[in-house]
Design an enzyme around this catalytic site. Structure first.
Site, PDB file in Angstrom:
ATOM      1  N   ARG A  23      -7.661  -0.419   0.811  1.00  0.00           N
ATOM      2  CA  ARG A  23      -8.143  -1.666   0.208  1.00  0.00           C
ATOM      3  C   ARG A  23      -8.517  -1.466  -1.255  1.00  0.00           C
ATOM      4  O   ARG A  23      -8.489  -2.397  -2.039  1.00  0.00           O
ATOM      5  CB  ARG A  23      -9.300  -2.232   1.040  1.00  0.00           C
ATOM      6  CG  ARG A  23     -10.522  -1.390   1.068  1.00  0.00           C
ATOM      7  CD  ARG A  23     -11.476  -1.788   2.176  1.00  0.00           C
ATOM      8  NE  ARG A  23     -11.042  -1.325   3.495  1.00  0.00           N
ATOM      9  CZ  ARG A  23     -11.690  -1.576   4.634  1.00  0.00           C
ATOM     10  NH1 ARG A  23     -12.790  -2.318   4.615  1.00  0.00           N
ATOM     11  NH2 ARG A  23     -11.246  -1.103   5.774  1.00  0.00           N
ATOM     12  N   ASP A  65     -12.240   6.981   3.552  1.00  0.00           N
ATOM     13  CA  ASP A  65     -11.039   6.761   4.361  1.00  0.00           C
ATOM     14  C   ASP A  65     -10.578   5.300   4.300  1.00  0.00           C
ATOM     15  O   ASP A  65      -9.496   4.978   4.762  1.00  0.00           O
ATOM     16  CB  ASP A  65     -11.304   7.181   5.807  1.00  0.00           C
ATOM     17  CG  ASP A  65     -10.030   7.356   6.608  1.00  0.00           C
ATOM     18  OD1 ASP A  65      -8.947   7.361   5.996  1.00  0.00           O
ATOM     19  OD2 ASP A  65     -10.123   7.473   7.841  1.00  0.00           O
ATOM     20  N   LYS A 122       0.858  -1.191   0.000  1.00  0.00           N
ATOM     21  CA  LYS A 122       0.000   0.000   0.000  1.00  0.00           C
ATOM     22  C   LYS A 122       0.890   1.236   0.000  1.00  0.00           C
ATOM     23  O   LYS A 122       1.727   1.412   0.887  1.00  0.00           O
ATOM     24  CB  LYS A 122      -0.908   0.005   1.233  1.00  0.00           C
ATOM     25  CG  LYS A 122      -1.674   1.310   1.450  1.00  0.00           C
ATOM     26  CD  LYS A 122      -2.653   1.220   2.623  1.00  0.00           C
ATOM     27  CE  LYS A 122      -3.262   2.589   2.938  1.00  0.00           C
ATOM     28  NZ  LYS A 122      -4.224   2.535   4.063  1.00  0.00           N
ATOM     29  N   ASP A 134       1.570   6.338   5.405  1.00  0.00           N
ATOM     30  CA  ASP A 134       0.591   5.379   4.899  1.00  0.00           C
ATOM     31  C   ASP A 134       1.095   4.657   3.640  1.00  0.00           C
ATOM     32  O   ASP A 134       0.367   3.892   3.018  1.00  0.00           O
ATOM     33  CB  ASP A 134      -0.746   6.088   4.639  1.00  0.00           C
ATOM     34  CG  ASP A 134      -1.941   5.180   4.883  1.00  0.00           C
ATOM     35  OD1 ASP A 134      -1.779   4.143   5.555  1.00  0.00           O
ATOM     36  OD2 ASP A 134      -3.035   5.507   4.383  1.00  0.00           O
ATOM     37  N   LYS A 147     -10.243  12.638   8.177  1.00  0.00           N
ATOM     38  CA  LYS A 147      -9.821  12.166   9.496  1.00  0.00           C
ATOM     39  C   LYS A 147      -9.800  13.309  10.505  1.00  0.00           C
ATOM     40  O   LYS A 147      -9.631  14.464  10.113  1.00  0.00           O
ATOM     41  CB  LYS A 147      -8.389  11.613   9.401  1.00  0.00           C
ATOM     42  CG  LYS A 147      -8.270  10.289   8.707  1.00  0.00           C
ATOM     43  CD  LYS A 147      -6.813   9.833   8.697  1.00  0.00           C
ATOM     44  CE  LYS A 147      -6.663   8.482   8.023  1.00  0.00           C
ATOM     45  NZ  LYS A 147      -7.336   7.392   8.727  1.00  0.00           N
ATOM     46  N   GLU A 149      -9.376   3.808   1.857  1.00  0.00           N
ATOM     47  CA  GLU A 149      -8.804   3.898   0.512  1.00  0.00           C
ATOM     48  C   GLU A 149      -7.772   2.814   0.234  1.00  0.00           C
ATOM     49  O   GLU A 149      -7.559   2.428  -0.910  1.00  0.00           O
ATOM     50  CB  GLU A 149      -8.165   5.284   0.321  1.00  0.00           C
ATOM     51  CG  GLU A 149      -6.742   5.458   0.878  1.00  0.00           C
ATOM     52  CD  GLU A 149      -6.637   5.261   2.378  1.00  0.00           C
ATOM     53  OE1 GLU A 149      -7.653   5.461   3.069  1.00  0.00           O
ATOM     54  OE2 GLU A 149      -5.554   4.893   2.859  1.00  0.00           O
ATOM     55  N   ASP A 195      -2.674  10.130   3.616  1.00  0.00           N
ATOM     56  CA  ASP A 195      -4.071   9.729   3.769  1.00  0.00           C
ATOM     57  C   ASP A 195      -4.798  10.701   4.679  1.00  0.00           C
ATOM     58  O   ASP A 195      -4.738  10.599   5.898  1.00  0.00           O
ATOM     59  CB  ASP A 195      -4.133   8.304   4.351  1.00  0.00           C
ATOM     60  CG  ASP A 195      -5.574   7.832   4.548  1.00  0.00           C
ATOM     61  OD1 ASP A 195      -6.492   8.482   4.000  1.00  0.00           O
ATOM     62  OD2 ASP A 195      -5.758   6.809   5.242  1.00  0.00           O
TER      63      ASP A 195
HETATM   64  N1  BES Z   1      -4.370   4.367   6.817  1.00  0.00           N
HETATM   65  C1  BES Z   1      -5.534   4.095   7.567  1.00  0.00           C
HETATM   66  C2  BES Z   1      -5.310   3.076   8.669  1.00  0.00           C
HETATM   67  C3  BES Z   1      -4.391   3.489   9.776  1.00  0.00           C
HETATM   68  C4  BES Z   1      -4.909   4.041  10.933  1.00  0.00           C
HETATM   69  C5  BES Z   1      -3.043   3.273   9.694  1.00  0.00           C
HETATM   70  C6  BES Z   1      -4.056   4.386  11.958  1.00  0.00           C
HETATM   71  C7  BES Z   1      -2.183   3.619  10.721  1.00  0.00           C
HETATM   72  C8  BES Z   1      -2.691   4.163  11.855  1.00  0.00           C
HETATM   73  C9  BES Z   1      -6.624   3.550   6.666  1.00  0.00           C
HETATM   74  O1  BES Z   1      -6.633   4.037   5.379  1.00  0.00           O
HETATM   75  C10 BES Z   1      -7.930   3.933   7.265  1.00  0.00           C
HETATM   76  O2  BES Z   1      -8.171   5.084   7.394  1.00  0.00           O
HETATM   77  N2  BES Z   1      -8.752   2.945   7.612  1.00  0.00           N
HETATM   78  C11 BES Z   1     -10.020   3.201   8.198  1.00  0.00           C
HETATM   79  C12 BES Z   1     -10.997   2.196   7.644  1.00  0.00           C
HETATM   80  C13 BES Z   1     -12.426   2.487   8.007  1.00  0.00           C
HETATM   81  C14 BES Z   1     -12.883   3.769   7.374  1.00  0.00           C
HETATM   82  C15 BES Z   1     -13.284   1.339   7.548  1.00  0.00           C
HETATM   83  C16 BES Z   1      -9.891   3.063   9.696  1.00  0.00           C
HETATM   84  O3  BES Z   1      -9.136   2.217  10.160  1.00  0.00           O
HETATM   85  O4  BES Z   1     -10.508   3.832  10.405  1.00  0.00           O
HETATM   86 ZN    ZN Z   2      -4.833   4.703   4.672  1.00  0.00          ZN
HETATM   87 MN    MN Z   3      -7.669   5.879   5.230  1.00  0.00          MN
END
Ligand code: BES
Ligand code: ZN
Ligand code: MN
Length: 501
Positions: free
Chosen positions: A353, A349, A267, A290, A279, A351, A272
């Site tokens: 996947r 958010d 990834k 990220d 966020k 993104e 992000d």
């Molecule tokens: N990059 C984030 C995940 C992340 C969070 C990495 C904290 C490192 C530290 C990812 O893209 C994300 O935002 N995931 C969301 C998914 C949700 C919207 C289903 C999440 O984990 O909140």
């Molecule tokens: Zn992310």
């Molecule tokens: Mn994200």
């Protein structure tokens, strides 16, 4: 810091500081007779008598400044039976940092003592060299050098006993150097802020590293991504003024060109923000990391190629910047992945996947993989479940899961296996598209993994590593300053060194 060898035995060893491991309840010189030959003055050093070699203790002992070995840094390891490679790693790193603080130019590490510690002689050579290098790691590209600081020592020499230089000793040291190089590169890339590392710049960096290391590198730009049907990756990047890229790395040494490749997918979200589902501000700055998965793929492959390993590997870096904008993708949008499946976007958010599913689907159209491993800072849910010391490992195949776990254990990167529990896949059913891209908050790391599995063909060997939570090191330790940890680079390197069969 250069890594050297002194093969002629303790009488010929030299260096500004000699590092000596000491265990609780033992006589340092009795256990390590070569120390007496290297630094005979140790036997009469009064400070040695007062040294309590508890874990973490360091004692600097001085001989005459004109001697070949004028100083010994005794390193406490605690009780011998409690010593682990992890403890040795930390001890070496603290010792090397002390050496830098002293301002010395050279360090001597006697190798015979490693044969007396638990962990295996060659393994410990590799670990010590790797730890010594990582102890000196800093991300200092963007600030002025502090005036009052010592440079890193110029060299670290492994001192071998002249009579029995173990065959693998030198190679093990070079492996340690190579591993540290990979981790440092992964950290450098992940620490680079979003303004200075766009998807295109990450792709350019990858091309340079590839060129220098003996990988081929192909970059798919916006047009190529459109032609190849990677619309999910494109959707993620469409809110940014800096368009996405797919980087295709390949390592195929002579004689292995026709082999089924191991495929690594990383990834590579260079920043992000969450997109329109933006966020909270608090830790958003950490989202410059990220692309840690992509960094781990690039760094491990480059190191593998430098080592000249006999194995074919393909690496894909799915790079995009996730930003809110009038042109950004929205919740409710339906986009088509490279395998032709339509995907309903629920939360912009999620993104990662989307970037990965396209890369996974596209890879399987282009190659017949021996196995596929993806690595991603994918879900906050994984960090909530496992904390900041364990990464999530998802894999239906026990053999591959075990090899990854074992590679991680060697690397000092810890994984915990989480279930790809089929009943939860129900939650990814969409009313309007072939698949919905997120499910509820609960079990979020698992449903993310199940979403990815949807894009992996039946029967394909596949594993997913969720490194959200471990990619960022919140507190400076001897082995890693605050910031990007470089997690995953060593695991992948170790996996590839052994082969996946
Ligand atoms: N990059 C984030 C995940 C992340 C969070 C990495 C904290 C490192 C530290 C990812 O893209 C994300 O935002 N995931 C969301 C998914 C949700 C919207 C289903 C999440 O984990 O909140
Ligand atoms: Zn992310
Ligand atoms: Mn994200």
């Amino acid at each position: 810091m250069e890594v050297r060898f002194q093969n002629l035995g303790p009488e010929h060893w030299k260096g500004d500081v000699l590092l000596a491991f000491a265990c609780e309840g033992e006589e340092l010189l009795q256990e390590n007779p070569e120390l007496d030959k290297a630094a005979p003055w140790l036997a009469v050093a009064p400070a040695l008598r007062d040294f309590k070699p508890k874990e973490g203790a360091l004692a600097l002992l001085h001989g005459h400044p004109e001697l070949a070995i004028p100083r010994v840094l005794a390193i406490g390891l605690g009780k011998r039976e409690d010593v682990t490679p992890e403890r040795i790693r930390k001890a070496v790193a603290s010792a090397v940092q002390r050496c830098r603080a002293l301002g010395v130019t050279s360090i001597l590490l006697p190798e015979p003592q490693l044969g007396r510690l638990p962990g295996g002689r060659e393994r410990l050579v590799e670990e010590c060299v790797c730890a010594a290098q990582l102890a000196l790691y800093r991300f200092d590209a963007l600030k002025k050098a502090p005036k009052d600081e010592n440079p890193a020592p110029e060299w670290l020499a492994l001192g071998f006993d002249g009579e029995s230089v173990p065959d693998g000793g030198h190679a093990a040291a070079r492996r340690g150097e190579s591993a540290a190089w990979a981790v440092s590169l992964a950290r450098d890339l992940a620490n680079m802020p979003g303004n200075l590392l766009s998807p295109a710049l990450l792709a350019e960096r990858a091309a340079t590293v590839a060129e220098e290391s003996g990988l081929t590198c192909e970059i798919l730009d916006e047009d190529a991504l459109a032609r190849e049907g990677l619309d999910c990756l494109r959707a993620v990047g469409q809110g940014s003024t800096r368009p996405p890229r797919l980087v295709v790395l390949e390592y195929a040494p002579a004689g292995h060109e026709q082999e089924k490749p191991l495929i690594l997918v990383g990834k590579g979200i260079t920043f992000d923000s969450g997109g329109l589902c933006i966020k909270p501000a608090a830790n958003m700055y950490q989202m410059k990391c990220d692309m840690s998965g992509a960094a781990a793929v690039l760094a491990s492959m480059a190191a593998l190629a430098r080592e000249g390993a006999p194995r074919r590997v393909v690496g894909l870096l799915a790079c995009a910047e996730n930003m809110p904008d009038g042109g950004a993708f929205r919740p409710g949008d339906v986009v088509t992945a490279a395998n032709g499946d339509s995907v309903e976007v629920i939360n912009t958010d999620a993104e990662g996947r989307l970037a990965l599913c396209d890369a996974l689907a596209w890879a399987q159209k282009r190659w017949t993989p021996a196995a596929i491993v993806d690595i991603a800072t994918l879900t906050g849910a994984c960090a909530v479940a496992l904390g900041t010391g364990l990464a999530g490992l998802f894999c239906d195949d026990d053999g591959l899961a075990e090899r990854l776990g074992a590679a991680g254990a060697v690397a000092g990167e810890n994984y915990w296996r989480l279930p790809l529990w089929q009943p939860y896949a129900e939650q990814l059913k969409s009313e309007v598209a072939d698949i919905k891209h997120t499910a509820g908050r609960e079990g979020g790391a698992i449903t993310a993994a199940l979403f990815l599995r949807h894009f992996v063909r039946e029967g394909e060997l596949w594993a997913h590593l969720d490194i959200a939570g471990v990619d960022w090191n919140a507190k400076t330790t001897p082995l890693c300053p605050e910031g990007a940890s470089g997690f995953g680079a060593r695991t992948l390197l170790e996996l590839m060194r052994g082969g996946i069969q």
